[in-house]
Design a protein around this motif. Structure first.
Motif, PDB file in Angstrom:
ATOM      1  N   GLU A 282     -19.752 -30.945  29.203  1.00 65.90           N
ATOM      2  CA  GLU A 282     -20.986 -31.395  29.942  1.00 65.90           C
ATOM      3  C   GLU A 282     -22.219 -31.903  29.374  1.00 65.90           C
ATOM      4  O   GLU A 282     -22.059 -31.286  27.771  1.00 65.90           O
ATOM      5  N   ARG A 283     -23.207 -32.648  29.713  1.00 61.70           N
ATOM      6  CA  ARG A 283     -24.653 -33.004  28.914  1.00 61.70           C
ATOM      7  C   ARG A 283     -24.666 -32.292  28.696  1.00 61.70           C
ATOM      8  O   ARG A 283     -24.958 -31.988  27.740  1.00 61.70           O
ATOM      9  N   ALA A 284     -25.307 -30.876  29.170  1.00 66.16           N
ATOM     10  CA  ALA A 284     -25.826 -29.804  29.373  1.00 66.16           C
ATOM     11  C   ALA A 284     -25.751 -28.907  27.757  1.00 66.16           C
ATOM     12  O   ALA A 284     -26.475 -28.313  27.969  1.00 66.16           O
ATOM     13  N   ASP A 285     -24.793 -29.234  27.558  1.00 67.17           N
ATOM     14  CA  ASP A 285     -23.576 -28.319  26.471  1.00 67.17           C
ATOM     15  C   ASP A 285     -24.817 -29.307  25.562  1.00 67.17           C
ATOM     16  O   ASP A 285     -24.544 -28.214  24.672  1.00 67.17           O
ATOM     17  N   ALA A 286     -25.299 -30.112  25.003  1.00 64.38           N
ATOM     18  CA  ALA A 286     -25.994 -30.751  24.035  1.00 64.38           C
ATOM     19  C   ALA A 286     -27.287 -29.683  23.866  1.00 64.38           C
ATOM     20  O   ALA A 286     -27.895 -29.071  22.916  1.00 64.38           O
ATOM     21  N   ASP A 287     -27.855 -29.223  25.143  1.00 58.48           N
ATOM     22  CA  ASP A 287     -28.891 -28.684  25.457  1.00 58.48           C
ATOM     23  C   ASP A 287     -28.755 -26.928  24.785  1.00 58.48           C
ATOM     24  O   ASP A 287     -29.730 -26.304  24.492  1.00 58.48           O
ATOM     25  N   ARG A 288     -27.445 -26.902  25.206  1.00 54.96           N
ATOM     26  CA  ARG A 288     -27.299 -25.190  25.392  1.00 54.96           C
ATOM     27  C   ARG A 288     -26.906 -24.942  23.773  1.00 54.96           C
ATOM     28  O   ARG A 288     -27.422 -24.139  23.550  1.00 54.96           O
ATOM     29  N   LEU A 289     -26.361 -25.758  22.832  1.00 60.23           N
ATOM     30  CA  LEU A 289     -26.053 -25.788  21.667  1.00 60.23           C
ATOM     31  C   LEU A 289     -27.679 -25.945  20.712  1.00 60.23           C
ATOM     32  O   LEU A 289     -27.847 -24.918  19.341  1.00 60.23           O
ATOM     33  N   ALA A 290     -28.905 -26.629  21.197  1.00 63.71           N
ATOM     34  CA  ALA A 290     -29.905 -26.724  20.692  1.00 63.71           C
ATOM     35  C   ALA A 290     -30.758 -25.388  21.319  1.00 63.71           C
ATOM     36  O   ALA A 290     -31.267 -24.810  20.386  1.00 63.71           O
TER      37      ALA A 290
END
Length: 368
Positions: A282-290
């Motif tokens: 999901e898109r929120a995973d980009a924020d989790r990685l950051a």
């Protein structure tokens, strides 16, 4: 328009076919039950704002018809972003062949001919190509029923297997990302875990090994990973051990949807950059990685080499030197994207989405 980011739910969908079709922001969903086999052919056309929809044909098993349609939708959505970021005059589409098992011989040929008939019936709305479990040889069969196909064999006048070009583009982008994260693109001794050693992953592992990287490989087919490891002198690990392997770079090159709220906290790397489509669930995973300080290169920016070669040579009639230049450009595009993300305080995904949506909006504006 914000370009939506899709990630496939590969094990199935809890939504009905009606809900999937009604909720998708794409332009067309075309389904046909194959006469020759118990296969469902689905074509998703996400956008034709930049031109006819283009994208590969994936063949695999699914838990349900709804899961196959959802995968077609998500993959087509990602193709819109990929082609827009590449600056190519095509929109995003994808074909999915949902099969009980991977067919061979006459059954495979009959299914591919039916795909060709369905593509032809769309009158150029969608142009197909190879993807997971399909090849340039298969595209020759599809071409017996439609001209709306690319990445045919060289013997048939096509560009041939796109996997080498995809691997070359991934390596160029990966080197740029390594330089951004570690200060140098020198691969000597840099540990890279390549997950999935199929058509692209194997070639990437070979290229990285030749350039001095400390490559580790794994694959759901562990015999395939072990065999490759012995041939090129690298280490193979069990398929389930990828989250336990400490590395500098994790390069996912298998199925998508593997980066999520459960796996991201366990990653033991500083950079994720690979060829797999739709790596985020999901898109929120980009924020989790950051938030973990892990740089992630959006897959549709990194894995564009195959479509650059196929579209460039067969549909835009680029000479070989232009294709080679565009493959190297993948590295420059990745470097620029990561610099902009740092400067603007955004994730690489947010920057890539902006690039794609700006190009799509500009194309739509010219039609008004």
């Amino acid at each position: 328009m914000a370009a939506p980011m899709g990630a496939p739910v590969l094990n199935g969908s809890d939504r009905s076919l009606e809900e999937l079709v009604d909720s998708w922001d794409g332009e067309a969903t075309v389904m046909r039950r194959a006469r020759s086999t118990d296969a469902l052919i689905t074509i998703g056309v996400h956008s034709t704002a930049l031109g006819p929809a283009a994208g590969g044909c994936r063949m695999r098993t699914y838990r349900s018809s709804a899961a196959a349609v959802e995968d077609a939708h998500r993959l087509a959505t990602a193709m819109t972003s990929k082609l827009a970021v590449c600056g190519l005059p095509f929109g995003g589409g994808k074909a999915v062949l949902a099969v009980p098992s991977i067919p061979e011989g006459d059954a495979r040929r009959d299914l591919l001919l039916e795909l060709g008939e369905l593509v032809e019936s769309l009158g150029g709305l969608y142009i197909t190509a190879p993807d997971m479990n399909t090849s340039d040889v298969d595209m020759d069969v599809v071409a017996e029923r439609t001209s709306h196909v690319f990445c045919r064999t060289a013997e048939s006048g096509g560009c041939g297997n796109p996997a080498p070009a995809t691997a070359a583009g991934v390596e160029a982008g990966l080197r740029a990302a390594i330089a951004h994260v570690f200060g140098s693109d020198d691969l000597d001794g840099r540990r890279v875990l390549v997950q999935g050693v199929g058509a692209v992953g194997e070639r990437l592992a070979r290229r990285l090994t030749d350039d001095g990287a400390d490559v580790v490989v794994c694959d759901i087919d562990e015999q395939r990973a072990d065999h490759l490891a012995r041939r090129i002198g690298v280490r193979a690990i069990p398929a389930a051990a990828w989250l336990d392997e400490e590395c500098d770079v994790f390069a996912p090159c298998a199925a998508g949807g593997i980066l999520d709220e459960g796996t991201i906290p366990r990653l033991r790397c500083r950079l994720v950059a690979g060829a797999a489509n739709n790596q985020l669930r999901e898109r929120a995973d980009a924020d989790r990685l950051a938030a973990r300080g892990i740089t992630w290169v959006p897959d549709y920016v990194l894995n564009s080499g195959g479509v650059l070669k196929g579209v460039g040579m067969e549909l835009l009639h680029w000479p070989p030197e232009e294709v080679a230049n565009r493959l190297q450009q993948v590295g420059e595009d990745v470097a620029s994207l990561l610099r902009r993300a740092d400067t603007e305080g955004q994730t690489p995904l947010a920057v890539a989405e902006t690039l794609a949506s700006d190009r799509i909006d500009a194309a739509r504006a010219t039609r008004v």
